[in-house]
Every structure is written in structure tokens, then in C-alpha cells.
Design a protein around this motif. Structure first.
Motif, short mmCIF file in Angstrom:
data_model
loop_
_atom_site.label_atom_id
_atom_site.label_comp_id
_atom_site.label_asym_id
_atom_site.label_seq_id
_atom_site.Cartn_x
_atom_site.Cartn_y
_atom_site.Cartn_z
N VAL A 223 0.93 -1.33 -0.14
CA VAL A 223 -0.09 -0.03 0.03
C VAL A 223 0.77 1.14 -0.11
N PHE A 224 1.97 1.21 0.61
CA PHE A 224 2.97 2.41 0.78
C PHE A 224 4.26 2.24 0.26
N LYS A 225 4.83 3.08 -0.08
CA LYS A 225 6.15 3.12 -0.48
C LYS A 225 7.25 3.09 0.89
N ASN A 226 8.37 2.55 0.09
CA ASN A 226 9.41 2.72 1.37
C ASN A 226 9.95 3.91 1.42
N ASP A 227 10.40 4.63 2.52
CA ASP A 227 10.93 5.99 2.58
C ASP A 227 12.42 5.68 2.59
N TYR A 228 13.30 5.64 1.48
CA TYR A 228 14.81 5.65 1.86
C TYR A 228 15.43 6.45 2.65
N GLY A 229 14.76 7.74 2.86
CA GLY A 229 15.54 8.52 3.86
C GLY A 229 15.39 8.00 5.00
N VAL A 230 14.49 7.40 5.35
CA VAL A 230 14.24 6.95 6.90
C VAL A 230 15.06 5.75 7.01
N GLY A 231 15.25 4.83 5.92
CA GLY A 231 16.14 3.64 5.88
C GLY A 231 15.45 2.41 6.44
N ILE A 232 14.02 2.39 6.83
CA ILE A 232 13.55 1.24 7.28
C ILE A 232 12.35 1.10 6.47
N PRO A 233 12.10 -0.23 6.04
CA PRO A 233 10.86 -0.41 5.33
C PRO A 233 9.58 -0.23 5.87
N SER A 234 8.64 0.12 4.93
CA SER A 234 7.25 0.72 5.49
C SER A 234 6.48 -0.60 6.35
N GLY A 235 6.89 -1.51 5.75
CA GLY A 235 6.17 -3.07 6.45
C GLY A 235 6.77 -3.01 7.84
N MET A 236 7.73 -2.82 7.94
CA MET A 236 8.38 -2.76 9.67
C MET A 236 7.88 -1.75 10.26
N LEU A 237 7.74 -0.64 9.86
CA LEU A 237 7.09 0.37 10.53
C LEU A 237 5.87 0.10 10.93
N LEU A 238 5.02 -0.21 10.01
CA LEU A 238 3.86 -0.63 10.29
C LEU A 238 3.37 -1.87 11.16
N ASP A 239 4.55 -2.82 11.15
CA ASP A 239 4.29 -3.83 11.96
C ASP A 239 4.91 -3.54 13.56
N ALA A 240 5.91 -2.54 13.77
CA ALA A 240 5.78 -1.87 14.99
C ALA A 240 4.86 -1.03 15.50
N ALA A 241 4.05 -0.66 14.54
CA ALA A 241 2.87 0.40 15.10
C ALA A 241 1.66 -0.57 15.50
N GLY A 242 1.70 -1.97 15.34
CA GLY A 242 0.75 -2.61 15.83
C GLY A 242 -0.27 -2.84 14.53
N ALA A 243 0.17 -2.85 13.34
CA ALA A 243 -0.80 -2.79 12.08
C ALA A 243 -1.48 -4.15 11.83
N LYS A 244 -0.79 -5.20 11.94
CA LYS A 244 -0.96 -6.66 11.74
C LYS A 244 -2.11 -7.31 12.22
N GLY A 245 -2.88 -7.39 11.31
CA GLY A 245 -4.52 -8.26 11.68
C GLY A 245 -5.38 -7.07 11.91
N LEU A 246 -5.25 -5.76 11.72
CA LEU A 246 -6.21 -4.77 11.98
C LEU A 246 -7.20 -4.73 10.83
N THR A 247 -8.60 -4.73 11.32
CA THR A 247 -9.68 -4.67 9.90
C THR A 247 -10.63 -3.46 10.00
N ARG A 248 -11.11 -3.37 9.06
CA ARG A 248 -12.13 -2.19 8.56
C ARG A 248 -13.14 -2.98 7.80
N GLY A 249 -14.33 -3.24 8.00
CA GLY A 249 -15.32 -3.89 7.16
C GLY A 249 -14.76 -5.02 6.68
N GLY A 250 -14.56 -5.47 5.44
CA GLY A 250 -14.10 -6.47 4.89
C GLY A 250 -12.74 -6.61 4.54
N ALA A 251 -11.92 -5.40 4.86
CA ALA A 251 -10.55 -5.05 4.71
C ALA A 251 -9.66 -5.56 5.81
N GLU A 252 -8.39 -6.20 5.63
CA GLU A 252 -7.81 -6.51 6.83
C GLU A 252 -6.18 -6.46 6.39
#
Length: 331
Positions: free
Chosen positions: A212-241
């Protein structure tokens, strides 16, 4: 004189993500028919392009313009180490064709969802490969129906950044310059390993748009890793997960609407920004018609305010466990 017509279709049956409303749809069989259609259409009507739709979210509202699908522009021609592919050739089809012909440099495209035209338009990259490294020429059509050829390497400005993304040009054909290999079995081994990696990351569990999101190469951490650390895995909204294995994927699990997907993505942006001060930029593109509040929020940008205290341990962990080139769309 070509006879070419549009027909009404429900886009959710045509888009990879499984969203979309009613729209007039055109599926040209060749470049000549598409040129004819564009020269004679009402230029005041909006126009949208849908390849496989694997990097896009299609709006559920009815669309008053035309959607053009490229799936019938699916021919591949070979001349030595040069491949010419129609925009509708799927990446996996092209990768397999090249491998069987003993040509290297396209193995990374295997099981990458999408079609060659759209993959070129965004200069896709993964597993060490990138379209800019192998594209020798691009054939486009203007909205007025004129054919334009591009051969200058300057058409690629960077990852997910090409001249075709700023202009309303329809990529209809791509020429690739590959290299000969005497070990096609090694290419096949690579291809199967890329497939296994995607399967292990759950990328084919349900319809999605990829990352869904681009990696920010200035930050140097993949977006997936940032999202994981922010507790994103498994969150839902309606039929989206959000994916349980990869936090940068939002899946259409149960008939998700465009609002389900977008509101869940907004939540992800806010979580990462509040914790790390990083505003994630969308890789997912919007096609078609959306409610005004969704479109406005999708375009929102906030200034970076890096929280070094929270970012530092995450960056150290990433550097410890990954090589520098591991920051790519599949990580």
C-alpha cells in the motif's frame, strides 16, 4: 474502418483488488483500433487505464468516462536478445517466455502481479531487478490517438518515478533488451524462489494491491517494518484486513469496499506518524470515482517529524538482520 465500442461492466469483476463500480469499458484488440477510438471519442470525457489493477484501488462509484483494459494486447515477439511485448502481457508470462528462450534479466518479474505496460509505467523493482535496467523502448499513444516512441533512458527517473506517470500517455508496447544465458535452469530456480518468498509472506492469500505504501529511503526502514512496529498486523475495517505476515498489505477478505480499504489505510498512516513521525506515501493508486472525503484524505500530506528515540532501535534491528538492498517492495 475499425469498429470498436465500449460496453458497460462492473469493474469489481475486472480489477485485481475486487472493488469498483459500473463503467463503460473498452478492450482493444490492437494498437490501430485503440488509436481510432481515441481520435473519435469525446475528449471532454474522463479516461482511466486499467492493466491488471494489481497496484490500484478502483472506486466503487459509477464512472462516467471510459476504462481501457489492455489484456488483449498480449503478443510477445523475439529477435535475438530483444523482446517486444504488448502492454497486456502479464509479468509472469513474460518472465517464463524469456527463461524458456534462454534470456536472463527478467526472472525477477516472475509472480509479480501486473502487466508489462503498468510495470514499466511505474518502473517497478523487486528482488534486485528493475524495469529501467531492461527497457530499451516504449510505445505510447496520446489521448488524441497519436503514436509516440520513447528510447531515451531519461524516461526513468527513479523507483516508481517515470515521465509516463506525469503525462496522460497510454503505454501499449514495451521493448526489452535482455542477455543470453547458457544456464536457463538457474533462472528457473530463481523464479521459483521468488514465488516461494511471496507465498511465505502471504501475498496471494486474498486480493490486494501489493504494498500500500512506498518505502521511505530517507528513513532507511521498510514501511512494512514501521507498520508492524505500530501494531498494524491483523487490523480490520469492514471486509478489509491488514496482512498477518506483511503489514504493508491490505487484503480484501470479505467483499471490502473502497471505503473499507482507504479508511484502514488512513489508520495505518496515522499510527506510524504518531509513533515515528514518518508520513507514509501511497504506492497504491486510485482509479475511477471516489467519495470526495476519501479522495481528499488520500491526498493529505504531513511534514516529517522523525521521532529518533523510537526510530533508532528499529533501524539498528533492520541493519543487523538485512543487507542494504533488502529495502524493496517485497520486504
Amino acid at each position: 474502418m475499425p469498429i470498436i465500442q465500449t460496453q458497460a461492466a462492473t469493474l469489481k469483476t475486472l480489477s485485481y483488488y475486487g472493488t469498483g463500480g459500473l463503467a463503460p469499458v473498452l478492450i482493444p484488440n490492437n494498437i490501430e483500433d485503440l488509436c481510432y477510438f481515441l481520435k473519435h471519442r469525446d475528449s471532454q470525457r474522463p479516461l482511466a487505464l486499467l492493466g491488471l489493477g494489481s497496484n490500484s484501488l478502483v472506486g466503487d462509484n459509477p464512472y462516467l468516462g471510459e476504462f481501457i483494459l489492455f489484456k488483449n494486447l498480449n503478443q510477445i515477439h523475439i529477435d535475438g536478445t530483444t523482446l517486444t511485448a504488448g502492454a497486456g502481457v502479464e509479468n509472469t508470462t513474460l518472465s517464463t517466455f524469456a527463461q524458456k528462450a534462454g534470456l536472463a534479466d527478467a526472472d525477477w518479474m516472475y509472480r509479480l502481479p501486473g502487466q508489462v505496460g503498468a510495470t514499466t509505467r511505474m518502473n517497478a523493482r523487486c528482488y534486485g531487478g528493475e524495469m529501467s535496467k531492461i527497457v530499451a523502448g516504449v510505445t505510447t499513444i496520446t489521448p488524441q490517438g497519436d503514436v509516440c516512441e520513447y528510447r531515451d533512458p531519461g524516461m526513468f527517473r527513479g523507483y516508481k518515478d517515470t515521465i509516463f506517470m506525469d503525462q496522460t500517455l497510454l503505454i501499449v508496447q514495451v521493448t526489452l533488451k535482455l542477455t543470453r544465458t547458457t544456464h536457463p535452469e538457474i533462472l528457473l530456480k530463481n523464479m521459483l524462489s521468488f514465488e516461494s518468498d511471496r507465498v511465505a509472506k502471504g501475498q496471494f492469500e486474498a486480493p490486494s494491491c501489493g504494498c500500500v505504501f512506498k518505502n521511505d529511503y530517507g528513513v532507511g526502514i521498510p514501511s512494512g517494518m514501521l507498520l508492524d512496529a505500530a501494531g498494524a498486523k491483523g487490523l480490520t475495517r469492514g471486509g478489509a484486513e491488514v496482512g498477518q505476515q506483511h503489514a504493508n498489505f491490505i487484503f480484501n477478505r470479505k467483499g471490502a469496499t473502497d471505503r473499507d480499504v482507504l479508511e484502514l489505510s488512513f489508520d495505518l498512516q496515522d499510527r506510524v506518524y504518531n509513533l515515528f513521525g514518518v508520513w507514509l506515501q501511497y504506492e497504491m493508486e486510485l482509479l475511477g470515482e471516489f467519495a470526495p472525503d476519501l479522495k481528499q484524505r488520500y491526498l493529505l500530506k504531513r511534514p516529517p517529524q522523525p521521532n529518533l528515540k523510537n526510530l533508532k532501535p528499529l533501524l539498528e534491528r533492520f541493519k543487523k538482520n538485512h543487507s542494504p538492498k533488502s529495502i524493496d517492495p517485497n520486504n
